[in-house]
Write a protein that holds these residues in place. Sequence first.
Motif, short mmCIF file in Angstrom:
data_model
loop_
_atom_site.label_atom_id
_atom_site.label_comp_id
_atom_site.label_asym_id
_atom_site.label_seq_id
_atom_site.Cartn_x
_atom_site.Cartn_y
_atom_site.Cartn_z
N ALA A 189 0.87 -1.43 0.40
CA ALA A 189 -0.20 -0.25 0.34
C ALA A 189 0.80 1.05 -0.01
O ALA A 189 0.66 2.38 -0.93
CB ALA A 189 -0.40 -0.12 1.26
N LEU A 194 0.35 4.66 -1.12
CA LEU A 194 -1.40 4.97 -0.16
C LEU A 194 -1.46 4.81 1.19
O LEU A 194 -0.36 4.68 1.30
CB LEU A 194 -2.36 4.28 -0.57
CG LEU A 194 -3.40 3.47 -1.70
CD1 LEU A 194 -3.86 1.49 -1.76
CD2 LEU A 194 -3.42 4.53 -2.22
N ASP A 195 -1.94 5.82 1.81
CA ASP A 195 -1.34 5.65 2.87
C ASP A 195 -1.42 4.27 3.62
O ASP A 195 -2.40 3.94 3.77
CB ASP A 195 -2.61 6.16 4.63
CG ASP A 195 -2.60 6.95 5.54
OD1 ASP A 195 -2.15 5.30 5.83
OD2 ASP A 195 -3.58 7.31 6.09
N LEU A 198 -4.43 2.51 5.39
CA LEU A 198 -6.16 2.02 4.73
C LEU A 198 -6.15 0.79 4.77
O LEU A 198 -7.21 0.55 4.30
CB LEU A 198 -6.08 2.70 3.09
CG LEU A 198 -5.95 4.15 3.52
CD1 LEU A 198 -5.49 4.52 2.32
CD2 LEU A 198 -7.41 4.58 3.65
N GLU A 201 -7.64 -0.49 7.60
CA GLU A 201 -9.23 0.00 7.26
C GLU A 201 -10.11 -1.02 6.23
O GLU A 201 -11.52 -1.24 6.95
CB GLU A 201 -9.36 1.63 6.93
CG GLU A 201 -10.71 2.44 7.00
CD GLU A 201 -10.61 3.69 6.65
OE1 GLU A 201 -12.07 3.71 6.84
OE2 GLU A 201 -9.01 4.11 6.97
N ALA A 202 -9.44 -1.15 5.96
CA ALA A 202 -10.01 -1.99 4.73
C ALA A 202 -10.66 -3.26 5.11
O ALA A 202 -11.74 -3.98 4.31
CB ALA A 202 -9.62 -1.69 3.10
#
Length: 282
Positions: A189, A194-195, A198, A201-202
């Motif tokens: 990621a 991306l952060d 995430l 979170e996903a």
Amino acid sequence: MRVTVLGTGAMGAGVAGSLLREGHEVTVWNRSADKAAPLGDRGAVVADDPGSAVERAEVVLLTLFDTDAVVDVLEQAAGEAPTDAVWVQCSTVGVAGTETIVQLAAKYGITLVEAMMLGTKAPAEQGTLTMLAAGPSDVLDRVDPVLDAVGAKTVRAGDAVGAGTALKLAANAWIASITAATGQSLAVARGLGLDPALFLEAIDGSASDSAYAHTKGAAMLEGAFPAQFALDGLRKDIGLITEAARDAGVSTTVLEALGRVYADASAAGHGGDDIAAVGTAF
């Protein structure tokens, strides 16, 4: 019960503390005496040597690092314990190591069962380990009060010592895999712009979610790795798992890859850090 804990590293110290909290009479010994001394302040008897540690024991827990350590301590203490004491092998020593210890116990007339500890430092301190036990059921019944003091549940893997070890190797293969996989996904990621948070979170609340991924992932994101389960300790276990799998005719492709990635993290100076430091290898 009168319980002796031989080996007060991160796991042994936590186990001894849980036994004290549950009202057992606890004696401890450790090769490095400074690691056992704090338990004396909590009410344990701190012995000078393994032999004196087991003199009055009803149950003896072996919570040591490897086969050599268990064999050495058994050789020192075997003739000093009461003949009706039950010795509980809790050290992760693999299939071959377990066979060596079983043979040594038979040589000295020791009643031996095993109870592998599934969990890390915090569950050991909290008495919430999962105990993977094996041995004759009537003997395991005798040590149930001890296992209940240190674990939230006990899984009986079989009647012969060695079944608990086999289950522990399978479980630690999962722990090694999911921890490394978490590090890889966070790195992917991040590498794709991306952060990485995430990713956690996903998966949160989905069928693929894992509490362990969140625990170890949070440490990876923070870059702080206080040891709950030392990375070099898991490297040792991966070696034992790989050896056992190869001997059993099971593919070691994933295990060999895990061995390399944990070795990379260790070589970078993270051997004494928590296994979450494997994330640095990506």
